[in-house]
Design an enzyme around this catalytic site. Sequence first.
Site, short mmCIF file in Angstrom:
data_model
loop_
_atom_site.label_atom_id
_atom_site.label_comp_id
_atom_site.label_asym_id
_atom_site.label_seq_id
_atom_site.Cartn_x
_atom_site.Cartn_y
_atom_site.Cartn_z
N CYS A 33 73.36 20.94 64.78
CA CYS A 33 73.89 22.31 64.67
C CYS A 33 74.20 22.64 63.22
O CYS A 33 75.23 23.28 62.92
CB CYS A 33 75.13 22.50 65.53
SG CYS A 33 74.79 22.33 67.27
N LYS A 47 86.62 16.46 71.19
CA LYS A 47 86.29 15.57 70.09
C LYS A 47 87.45 14.64 69.75
O LYS A 47 87.42 13.90 68.78
CB LYS A 47 85.87 16.37 68.86
CG LYS A 47 84.54 17.12 69.06
CD LYS A 47 83.97 17.59 67.76
CE LYS A 47 82.88 18.64 67.94
NZ LYS A 47 81.66 18.11 68.53
N HIS A 78 78.75 23.65 60.11
CA HIS A 78 78.20 23.65 61.47
C HIS A 78 77.84 25.11 61.81
O HIS A 78 78.48 26.03 61.30
CB HIS A 78 79.31 23.14 62.40
CG HIS A 78 78.92 22.91 63.82
ND1 HIS A 78 78.78 23.93 64.73
CD2 HIS A 78 78.66 21.77 64.50
CE1 HIS A 78 78.46 23.42 65.91
NE2 HIS A 78 78.37 22.11 65.79
N GLN A 108 86.13 18.17 63.10
CA GLN A 108 85.93 16.74 62.84
C GLN A 108 87.12 16.12 62.11
O GLN A 108 87.21 14.90 62.02
CB GLN A 108 84.67 16.53 61.98
CG GLN A 108 83.37 17.00 62.62
CD GLN A 108 82.96 16.15 63.82
OE1 GLN A 108 83.38 15.02 63.99
NE2 GLN A 108 82.11 16.71 64.67
N ASP A 151 87.70 24.82 59.46
CA ASP A 151 87.06 24.25 60.65
C ASP A 151 87.43 22.77 60.68
O ASP A 151 86.89 21.97 59.92
CB ASP A 151 85.54 24.45 60.55
CG ASP A 151 84.78 23.65 61.60
OD1 ASP A 151 85.42 22.91 62.38
OD2 ASP A 151 83.54 23.75 61.63
#
Lengths: 152, 408
Positions: free
Chosen positions: B364, B224, B121, B201, B198
Amino acid sequence: MSQLDELYREVILDHYRNPRKRGTLNGAHVHAEGNNPSCGDEFSIDVAIEDGKITDAAMQGQGCSISQASGSMMMDAIIGKSLAEVSDLTTKFKTMMTIEEGENPVDPDRPGSVLGDLEALQGVRKFPVRIKCADLAWATLSDALEQAEKAS
Amino acid sequence: MTDLRSLRSDFPILSRSINGHPLVYLDSAATTQKPVAVLDAMEAYYRTSNANVHRGAHTLAAEATELYEGARSKVARFIGADPAQTVFTRGTTTAINHIAYGWGLDRLKQGDRILVTIAEHHANIVPWQIIARHTGAELVYLELTDDYTVDIGELESVIDDRIKIVSFSGMSNVTGALGPIDVLSQAARSVDALVVLDAAQLVPHQPVDVNQIDVDFLAFSSHKMLGPTGIGAMWGKPERLEEMEPTEGGGEMINIVERHTSTWAPVPHKFEAGTPPIAEAVGFGAAVDYLDAIGMDVIAAHERDLTTYALEKLSEIPDLRVYGPKDATKRGGAVSFELADIHAHDIATILDQDGIAVRAGHHCARPLMKYLGVPATARASFYLYNVPEEVDALAEGLLKARQIFGLS
């Protein structure tokens, strides 16, 4: 006609699938690029100007049917026109895209009526998030013409 | 399929209609909907306990502080972490920026390399580009295999002493592919590089325990995972957080302030300058409570089943191409696809007319889009509240898009 049918008129899909004047120009021209960062639509234009008149133009880009069809229709509409006529056309196009819903867009006194194929884009007004798609080619053209003006 | 259908009534927005159709919300990878428990917790905070935290001797200030720090404990526990190493940030993006500036700026130099993957991302690319520009370090990329997972075969030729940071996603927001966490962290360790995960998600969709993986930093976002926007978390190993510089100065993050110098508050407060998003922290805490009560393994299983079903339904649609692993065990529930020559925005507009919300665009992740050779994709993404009928609605909507574009 449903809102979707109004948005995706045949003429729009035709321009999307068979864009006019796709490519680049050889010889003297100005070049401008535009994009919508939020959605990734890209558009670039070469414009050849002689004696205050657009003698030729070519476009490249990728994006949704609305952004690319708008560009293709714009090619048809601007080649052979004087810069004053193109400026007038741009204003009329922008006006058409901002007319309130419910007003009659095909009234002959309305700016839409002189826009030819471009009138098909008025269905976009019912989809406010898509208006920027239709505007991209025109904003890029304005950039190109500004450059030309500065250079002259 | 794990039936979590009864949970749907916990989410008021799911009973909305959009353009005359019941909302089919398939955009949870962008942001998730919020259960009543989260909304109530935030409202109750403002109605009964609102005050600034960590200051003032009055009762409300103490209550607010307790709620804020209580939320930190909940969020920390959710990933098996110690609250003392769990920093509230504005979200994943801010966390990665903290790490890039606070850890990278002083340590990187000309010739050093930061390794990311092409599937990242922008939040895990742009901060490193900026730090690379400041320090003279270079950003290098791992690419993907045919099934859209990270090509770990390339590692051997890429990993050397020049690599100082390895930063990658635990689950791609575009392809849904799970990141090879163990392989990449081991490779990073072999050259003593920092490992940044990261997990924007990953944490919302799978059980994650920071003790089971070997990373230095892990970042994720509340919105999220059923919580409010404006808050997220950065977990770090204690020694990394200690050695990292704060990137924002101000109230809350200091110990003693003199005219020309200051000393910092202990971690995690060192990284929380200014009045924090207190109500958001409370909402974030309520969100992890909600997820915990269901169980992350149950949620992961539900999404795996739903994704398997979706991949099957989508494969029946002519000219549809999925950009992501076909094997549901290698992926999460973000499914990106392209349909014939219909641009993703056109697909999204057509689906929206039937109340179906999907994402369209470059997500993104423009370098990934260029790598895949597509200008944009449409993406349907699932969460615990989605049901198979919504996948059916998506498939029907896509057939309708074909019709509108003159493809029978």
